[in-house]
Design an enzyme around this catalytic site. Structure first.
Site, mmCIF file in Angstrom:
data_model
loop_
_atom_site.group_PDB
_atom_site.id
_atom_site.type_symbol
_atom_site.label_atom_id
_atom_site.label_comp_id
_atom_site.label_asym_id
_atom_site.label_seq_id
_atom_site.Cartn_x
_atom_site.Cartn_y
_atom_site.Cartn_z
ATOM 1 N N ALA A 66 -76.583 46.578 -50.521
ATOM 2 C CA ALA A 66 -77.654 46.743 -49.543
ATOM 3 C C ALA A 66 -78.955 46.960 -50.321
ATOM 4 C CB ALA A 66 -77.348 47.949 -48.667
ATOM 5 N N GLU A 114 -68.394 45.088 -50.009
ATOM 6 C CA GLU A 114 -67.892 45.168 -48.627
ATOM 7 C C GLU A 114 -67.845 43.797 -47.949
ATOM 8 O OE1 GLU A 114 -70.700 48.398 -47.983
ATOM 9 O OE2 GLU A 114 -69.080 49.515 -47.031
ATOM 10 N N GLU A 134 -71.922 53.504 -53.880
ATOM 11 C CA GLU A 134 -72.876 54.242 -53.042
ATOM 12 C C GLU A 134 -72.999 55.719 -53.388
ATOM 13 O OE1 GLU A 134 -70.512 52.190 -51.947
ATOM 14 O OE2 GLU A 134 -71.337 50.816 -50.472
HETATM 15 N N1 COA Z 1 -81.430 46.815 -53.818
HETATM 16 C C1 COA Z 1 -82.705 46.508 -54.104
HETATM 17 N N2 COA Z 1 -83.086 45.981 -55.279
HETATM 18 C C2 COA Z 1 -82.134 45.742 -56.183
HETATM 19 C C3 COA Z 1 -80.781 46.039 -55.962
HETATM 20 C C4 COA Z 1 -80.432 46.609 -54.694
HETATM 21 N N3 COA Z 1 -79.180 46.890 -54.368
HETATM 22 N N4 COA Z 1 -80.065 45.716 -57.065
HETATM 23 C C5 COA Z 1 -80.948 45.212 -57.946
HETATM 24 N N5 COA Z 1 -82.195 45.235 -57.417
HETATM 25 C C6 COA Z 1 -83.449 44.792 -58.044
HETATM 26 C C7 COA Z 1 -83.880 45.741 -59.150
HETATM 27 O O1 COA Z 1 -84.598 46.842 -58.612
HETATM 28 C C8 COA Z 1 -84.754 44.826 -59.981
HETATM 29 O O2 COA Z 1 -86.025 44.714 -59.361
HETATM 30 P P1 COA Z 1 -87.371 44.667 -60.259
HETATM 31 O O3 COA Z 1 -87.245 43.377 -61.031
HETATM 32 O O4 COA Z 1 -88.459 44.663 -59.256
HETATM 33 O O5 COA Z 1 -87.316 45.873 -61.142
HETATM 34 C C9 COA Z 1 -84.057 43.478 -59.853
HETATM 35 O O6 COA Z 1 -83.232 43.552 -58.711
HETATM 36 C C10 COA Z 1 -83.180 43.165 -61.056
HETATM 37 O O7 COA Z 1 -82.301 44.273 -61.250
HETATM 38 P P2 COA Z 1 -82.222 45.114 -62.618
HETATM 39 O O8 COA Z 1 -81.694 46.474 -62.296
HETATM 40 O O9 COA Z 1 -83.502 45.041 -63.363
HETATM 41 O O10 COA Z 1 -81.144 44.233 -63.393
HETATM 42 P P3 COA Z 1 -80.084 44.743 -64.459
HETATM 43 O O11 COA Z 1 -79.430 43.488 -64.951
HETATM 44 O O12 COA Z 1 -80.694 45.677 -65.437
HETATM 45 O O13 COA Z 1 -79.006 45.603 -63.624
HETATM 46 C C11 COA Z 1 -77.497 46.036 -61.785
HETATM 47 C C12 COA Z 1 -78.260 44.991 -62.612
HETATM 48 C C13 COA Z 1 -76.810 45.297 -60.631
HETATM 49 C C14 COA Z 1 -76.460 46.709 -62.685
HETATM 50 C C15 COA Z 1 -78.490 47.077 -61.238
HETATM 51 O O14 COA Z 1 -79.563 46.380 -60.629
HETATM 52 C C16 COA Z 1 -77.895 47.979 -60.190
HETATM 53 O O15 COA Z 1 -77.183 48.909 -60.532
HETATM 54 N N6 COA Z 1 -78.215 47.749 -58.883
HETATM 55 C C17 COA Z 1 -77.850 48.619 -57.815
HETATM 56 C C18 COA Z 1 -76.412 48.435 -57.441
HETATM 57 C C19 COA Z 1 -76.018 49.337 -56.318
HETATM 58 O O16 COA Z 1 -75.886 50.540 -56.434
HETATM 59 N N7 COA Z 1 -75.759 48.707 -55.170
HETATM 60 C C20 COA Z 1 -75.239 49.373 -54.021
HETATM 61 C C21 COA Z 1 -76.262 49.509 -52.988
HETATM 62 S S1 COA Z 1 -75.532 50.170 -51.503
#
Ligand code: COA
Length: 258
Positions: A66, A114, A134
Site C-alpha cells: 500500500a 496480500e 506492516e
Molecule cells: N509506498 C510508497 N512509496 C514507496 C513504497 C510504498 N509502499 N515502497 C517504495 N516506495 C517509494 C520509495 O519511497 C522511493 O521513493 P523516492 O524515490 O521518492 O524516494 C521509491 O519508491 C523507490 O524505493 P526505495 O526505497 O528508494 O528503493 P530501495 O530499492 O532502496 O528499497 C524497498 C526498496 C521495497 C525495500 C523499500 O522501498 C521498502 O521497504 N518499501 C516499503 C515496503 C513496505 O513496507 N510495504 C508495505 C506497505 S503496507
C-alpha cells in the site's frame, strides 16, 4: 477500452494480463491504482478471460505494498475506506471466474503480498522478496493477509511472518508454501504466460466450478462443502465441454472445447 494511468490490461488468447505500472514507486498501490485495478478486473471478466495474470512493471517490484505516503496521515474512517477498497480488489481476484496467477517478479510487501495471496497460484522469480511487513509501520495487514496467509502457510509460519515483519526470499517462500514455484528472473513472464495459456485452453465452466469448490473448502464445514461440490459437479453435465471432453476420450481424440 479504459484509460488508466497506472494499470495496463492486455488480452491475448483468452488470457488477461494486469500489470501494476507505477515503477517509480515500486508499484505501490495508491487509491487511483487500486480503483483502476478494480475496474480492470471487471473489464477482464466482461471480456471472458479464461485466465488472469497479475504482475508489476519494471525489474524490481511486483507491488511494494500500500502507498505509505498516502497512508501516513489517514484518519480511522479514511483508513477504513482504504481497507475496504483493498479488500474489494482482493476479493474480486479471489472470486474471479477463472484462475488468477501472481507473477511475483520482485518485491511483494504488505498489500502486494496480500494481492498475491488472493490469486490461485503464485510464481516467484528467484530474486523476489516477499513479506507482510506492516508491523514495522505500526499497523497490521489490512487487505486480507491475516486471514489468507495462515490458510496458505499454516498458523505458526503466518504468525512469525506477520509478528516479525520478516522479508523472505523466494526460496524460503517456496519452502513455506507461500509460492508454488520459483523460476529464473528472465523466465518468469514466459513461464507464467505458458501456465495461463494452458489454463485458458481448459473447459471454462469446469475450471470456474473447480475454483469455486476449492474456495469453499476454506469457507464452510466439510459437510456443506461436499454438498456444494455435488451440486457444482452435476451442474456441469450437459455443458458442451462435458459432452465433448467425454466423447473425445471415448473416440480417442483431442477434445475441442468451447
Ligand atoms: N509506498 C510508497 N512509496 C514507496 C513504497 C510504498 N509502499 N515502497 C517504495 N516506495 C517509494 C520509495 O519511497 C522511493 O521513493 P523516492 O524515490 O521518492 O524516494 C521509491 O519508491 C523507490 O524505493 P526505495 O526505497 O528508494 O528503493 P530501495 O530499492 O532502496 O528499497 C524497498 C526498496 C521495497 C525495500 C523499500 O522501498 C521498502 O521497504 N518499501 C516499503 C515496503 C513496505 O513496507 N510495504 C508495505 C506497505 S503496507
Amino acid at each position: 477500452m479504459s484509460d488508466w494511468e497506472t494499470i495496463t490490461l492486455d488480452h491475448e488468447n483468452g488470457v488477461a494480463t494486469l500489470t501494476v505500472d507505477r515503477p517509480d514507486r515500486l508499484n505501490a498501490l495508491n487509491v487511483d491504482t487500486l480503483e483502476a485495478l478494480d475496474e480492470a478486473l471487471d473489464e477482464a471478466e466482461a471480456e471472458g478471460a479464461g485466465a488472469l495474470v497479475l504482475t508489476g512493471a519494471g525489474d524490481d517490484a511486483f507491488v511494494a505494498g500500500a502507498d505509505i505516503s498516502y497512508m501516513q496521515d489517514l484518519s480511522t474512517p479514511e483508513a477504513q475506506a482504504y481497507a475496504e477498497l483493498g479488500h474489494r480488489v482482493a476479493d474480486k481476484i479471489e472470486q474471479f471466474p477463472a484462475p488468477a496467477i501472481a507473477a511475483i517478479n520482485g518485491y511483494a510487501f504488505g498489500g502486494g503480498c496480500e494481492l498475491a495471496l488472493a490469486c490461485d497460484l503464485r510464481v516467484a522469480s528467484e530474486d523476489a522478496v516477499i513479506g507482510q511487513t506492516e508491523i514495522d509501520l505500526g499497523i497490521i495487514p489490512g487487505w486480507g493477509g491475516s486471514q489468507r496467509l495462515p490458510r496458505l502457510v499454516g498458523d505458526e509460519i503466518a504468525r512469525r511472518l506477520i509478528f516479525f515483519g520478516e522479508r523472505i526470499d523466494a526460496q524460503d517462500a517456496h519452502e513455506h508454501g507461500l509460492v508454488g514455484e520459483v523460476v529464473a528472473g528472465d523466465q518468469i513472464d514466459d513461464h507464467v504466460a505458458e501456465l495461463a495459456a494452458d489454463l485458458a485452453a481448459k473447459p471454462t465452466y469446469a475450471l470456474a466450478a473447480a475454483k469455486e469448490a476449492l474456495n469453499q473448502a476454506h469457507e464452510t464445514s466439510q459437510e456443506a462443502g461436499l454438498r456444494y461440490e455435488r451440486r457444482l459437479w452435476s451442474g456441469l453435465f450437459g455443458t458442451h465441454d462435458q459432452r465433448e471432453g467425454m466423447q473425445a476420450f471415448l473416440e480417442d481424440r483431442a477434445p475441442d472445447f468451447e
